[in-house]
Design a protein around this motif. Structure first.
Motif, PDB file in Angstrom:
ATOM      1  N   SER A  52       0.789  -1.228   0.000  1.00 47.83           N
ATOM      2  CA  SER A  52       0.000   0.000   0.000  1.00 47.83           C
ATOM      3  C   SER A  52       0.823   1.280   0.000  1.00 47.83           C
ATOM      4  CB  SER A  52      -0.941   0.020   1.209  1.00 47.83           C
ATOM      5  OG  SER A  52      -0.201  -0.080   2.415  1.00 47.83           O
ATOM      6  N   ARG A  53       1.923   1.335   0.753  1.00 49.67           N
ATOM      7  CA  ARG A  53       2.715   2.559   0.895  1.00 49.67           C
ATOM      8  C   ARG A  53       4.201   2.239   0.766  1.00 49.67           C
ATOM      9  NH1 ARG A  53       0.806   7.075   4.084  1.00 49.67           N
ATOM     10  NH2 ARG A  53       2.594   6.887   5.454  1.00 49.67           N
ATOM     11  N   HIS A 291       6.920   9.327   2.945  1.00 41.82           N
ATOM     12  CA  HIS A 291       5.705   9.653   3.687  1.00 41.82           C
ATOM     13  C   HIS A 291       6.007  10.318   5.037  1.00 41.82           C
ATOM     14  CE1 HIS A 291       3.650   7.129   0.746  1.00 41.82           C
ATOM     15  NE2 HIS A 291       4.535   6.176   1.003  1.00 41.82           N
TER      16      HIS A 291
END
Length: 313
Positions: A52-53, A291
């Motif tokens: 996902s990330r 992030h």
């Protein structure tokens, strides 16, 4: 260099010899240097197990940069020297091949008598690190403490299906570890399946939730977990998933931890576990710089690494 958008700007000023930076205690590896009894750092630039990330493959670089934000004096003593092996050179991004390569690298470091600390990279690599330790020292009775918001005991079909959710299951498949010598601290509600929880309990894992730490305190939980897993162990390994921390303190991770641990709680657990003389190695995983607002997660990771190194002398 334009530093207007650099979260570490101001931390790279000229070194004050009276206040050395932690980064100055990390020396590059040179051929012929004996690793016996030395603290060793190895970066693992791979995040293929994160769906996902992604971004944790840049974690080792961010960690090294963040070390310049911290000093070398823990209040009682200066840091000892750490041999920095750099980042493991990966010739392929094929997941199965990467895990084999990382297992071999861990085997070589443990076999050389080093005390290695690994910076990732996705959490799934922790399973290969423990397997490398098992290959190097099959006689060990290992205790494992994992700081994580998830159980990471997901089933998998083969090496091609490994992910950041399979680390603990793979570690338990080795001959040196059992469920009764494994503890997981920082588990969050709504972060695991009923099936995986039942499997973990069946294996005898010692499970501690965020609520346990809130009610009893991080120090008490860490001490109890350590006592539970180490009474029949002659070695200890610490695995830290930065995603155990709350998103407010660690936004730069593969799986954001809403309702997770505070930085103070993370530090307390890591410091307590690392002080055990049986610690043979540790990993810090899931730091994801793309992030990471204002490098907050990188700074926390650097602090946790220094806590481990300080406890080891």
């Amino acid at each position: 260099m334009d530093t207007r958008n650099d979260p570490l700007a101001g931390l790279r000023s000229a070194a004050d010899p009276r206040d050395p930076r932690a980064s100055s205690f990390f020396r590059p590896f040179s051929p012929g240097l004996s690793l016996q009894g030395r603290n060793v750092l190895l970066g693992l630039p791979y995040d293929g197990g994160i769906s996902s990330r992604p971004g944790a493959r840049f974690g080792p670089k961010a960690l090294r940069e963040a070390l310049s934000a911290l000093g070398s004096f823990d209040g009682q003593k200066e840091l000892g020297e750490v041999v920095d092996m750099g980042d493991l050179a990966l010739t392929s991004m094929n997941g199965a091949m990467v895990h084999v390569h990382i297992e071999e690298a861990a085997h070589n470091l443990f076999a050389a008598g080093a005390r290695p600390f690994f910076i990732g990279g996705d959490q799934g690599l922790s399973g290969s690190l423990v397997r490398g330790l098992a290959a190097a020292r099959p006689e060990l009775r290992l205790a494992l403490i994992s700081l994580d918001g998830h159980l990471d005991v997901s089933d998998y079909q083969d090496a091609a299906t490994l992910s950041n959710g399979t680390a603990i299951r793979r570690a338990l498949e080795t001959g040196i570890l059992t469920g009764s010598r494994t503890a997981m601290i920082g588990l969050r509600r709504f972060s695991t399946s009923q099936y995986d929880l039942a499997w973990a309990r069946q294996q005898g894992l010692h499970l501690y939730s965020v609520e346990d730490i809130a009610e009893r305190g991080a120090l008490a939980v860490a001490r109890e977990a350590l006592a539970q897993v180490s009474s029949q162990a002659d070695a200890l390994y610490l695995s830290v998933d930065l995603g155990a921390a709350d998103a407010s303190v660690a936004p730069g991770v593969g799986a954001v931890g809403v309702g997770g641990l505070s930085s103070r709680e993370m530090i307390e657990v890591v410091r307590t576990v690392s002080a055990d003389p049986r610690l043979v190695g540790a990993d810090l995983m899931e730091l994801s710089p793309p992030h990471d607002e204002n490098a907050r997660t990188a700074k926390l990771t650097a602090r946790l690494l220094l806590e481990v190194l300080s406890a080891r002398g």
